[in-house]
Design a protein around this motif. Sequence first.
Motif, PDB file in Angstrom:
ATOM      1  N   ASP A   1      13.051  19.976  42.123  1.00  0.00           N
ATOM      2  CA  ASP A   1      11.789  20.327  41.466  1.00  0.00           C
ATOM      3  C   ASP A   1      11.225  19.140  40.686  1.00  0.00           C
ATOM      4  OD1 ASP A   1      12.001  22.878  42.496  1.00  0.00           O
ATOM      5  OD2 ASP A   1      12.801  23.752  40.641  1.00  0.00           O
ATOM      6  N   ALA A   2      12.108  18.401  40.006  1.00  0.00           N
ATOM      7  CA  ALA A   2      11.656  17.229  39.248  1.00  0.00           C
ATOM      8  C   ALA A   2      11.121  16.153  40.189  1.00  0.00           C
ATOM      9  CB  ALA A   2      12.809  16.669  38.415  1.00  0.00           C
ATOM     10  N   LEU A   3      11.739  15.997  41.343  1.00  0.00           N
ATOM     11  CA  LEU A   3      11.254  15.019  42.323  1.00  0.00           C
ATOM     12  C   LEU A   3       9.880  15.412  42.837  1.00  0.00           C
ATOM     13  CD1 LEU A   3      11.592  12.551  44.128  1.00  0.00           C
ATOM     14  CD2 LEU A   3      12.873  13.997  45.739  1.00  0.00           C
ATOM     15  N   LYS A   4       9.689  16.686  43.164  1.00  0.00           N
ATOM     16  CA  LYS A   4       8.373  17.152  43.622  1.00  0.00           C
ATOM     17  C   LYS A   4       7.312  16.920  42.553  1.00  0.00           C
ATOM     18  CE  LYS A   4      10.173  20.719  46.666  1.00  0.00           C
ATOM     19  NZ  LYS A   4      10.377  22.167  46.819  1.00  0.00           N
TER      20      LYS A   4
ATOM     21  N   ASN B   1       4.076  14.534  42.912  1.00  0.00           N
ATOM     22  CA  ASN B   1       2.740  15.122  42.803  1.00  0.00           C
ATOM     23  C   ASN B   1       2.027  14.723  41.518  1.00  0.00           C
ATOM     24  OD1 ASN B   1       3.167  16.444  45.229  1.00  0.00           O
ATOM     25  ND2 ASN B   1       3.896  18.299  44.246  1.00  0.00           N
ATOM     26  N   GLY B   2       2.778  14.300  40.519  1.00  0.00           N
ATOM     27  CA  GLY B   2       2.192  14.011  39.217  1.00  0.00           C
ATOM     28  C   GLY B   2       1.616  12.627  39.087  1.00  0.00           C
ATOM     29  N   GLY B   3       1.902  11.753  40.016  1.00  0.00           N
ATOM     30  CA  GLY B   3       1.363  10.409  39.948  1.00  0.00           C
ATOM     31  C   GLY B   3       1.917   9.613  38.785  1.00  0.00           C
ATOM     32  N   GLY B   4       3.200   9.785  38.457  1.00  0.00           N
ATOM     33  CA  GLY B   4       3.815   9.078  37.346  1.00  0.00           C
ATOM     34  C   GLY B   4       4.176   7.639  37.673  1.00  0.00           C
ATOM     35  N   GLY B   5       3.931   7.229  38.875  1.00  0.00           N
ATOM     36  CA  GLY B   5       4.234   5.861  39.251  1.00  0.00           C
ATOM     37  C   GLY B   5       5.500   5.777  40.081  1.00  0.00           C
ATOM     38  N   ALA B   6       5.688   4.606  40.658  1.00  0.00           N
ATOM     39  CA  ALA B   6       6.823   4.393  41.559  1.00  0.00           C
ATOM     40  C   ALA B   6       8.154   4.475  40.821  1.00  0.00           C
ATOM     41  CB  ALA B   6       6.680   3.042  42.249  1.00  0.00           C
ATOM     42  N   GLU B   7       8.181   3.987  39.591  1.00  0.00           N
ATOM     43  CA  GLU B   7       9.442   3.985  38.843  1.00  0.00           C
ATOM     44  C   GLU B   7       9.908   5.409  38.537  1.00  0.00           C
ATOM     45  OE1 GLU B   7      11.067   2.516  34.545  1.00  0.00           O
ATOM     46  OE2 GLU B   7       9.663   1.197  35.584  1.00  0.00           O
ATOM     47  N   VAL B   8       8.990   6.260  38.115  1.00  0.00           N
ATOM     48  CA  VAL B   8       9.329   7.649  37.820  1.00  0.00           C
ATOM     49  C   VAL B   8       9.787   8.352  39.096  1.00  0.00           C
ATOM     50  CG1 VAL B   8       8.378   9.871  37.061  1.00  0.00           C
ATOM     51  CG2 VAL B   8       7.784   7.780  35.835  1.00  0.00           C
TER      52      VAL B   8
END
Length: 87
Positions: free
Chosen positions: A47-50, A54-61
């Motif tokens: 769920d956190a990965l999805k 989807n959240g656009g937190g960046g590549a690092e996130v």
Amino acid sequence: MCGMVQMNDDTKQALLLFNRRAAAAEAVVETARRLKKAATAKDEAADALKAAQNGGGGAEVGAEAEAAWRAAGEAWQRERDGRGPGR
């Protein structure tokens, strides 16, 4: 009247068998608990990965969430296969 109880061999063997079965039953319950915990962690990581994707937190996130998801999946597989910690 606090003395040792005398037991014959049949009683001793029955008690040993009972204790072995009780320990085995406890091990089954503990294994099921650890497997359920690992499955829950795997689902939460998915769920956190999805959410990260989807959240656009960046590549690092996204990379951190994916690493956590992979680790949780591997931990679940180890538990499922009987290779969890302490075994």
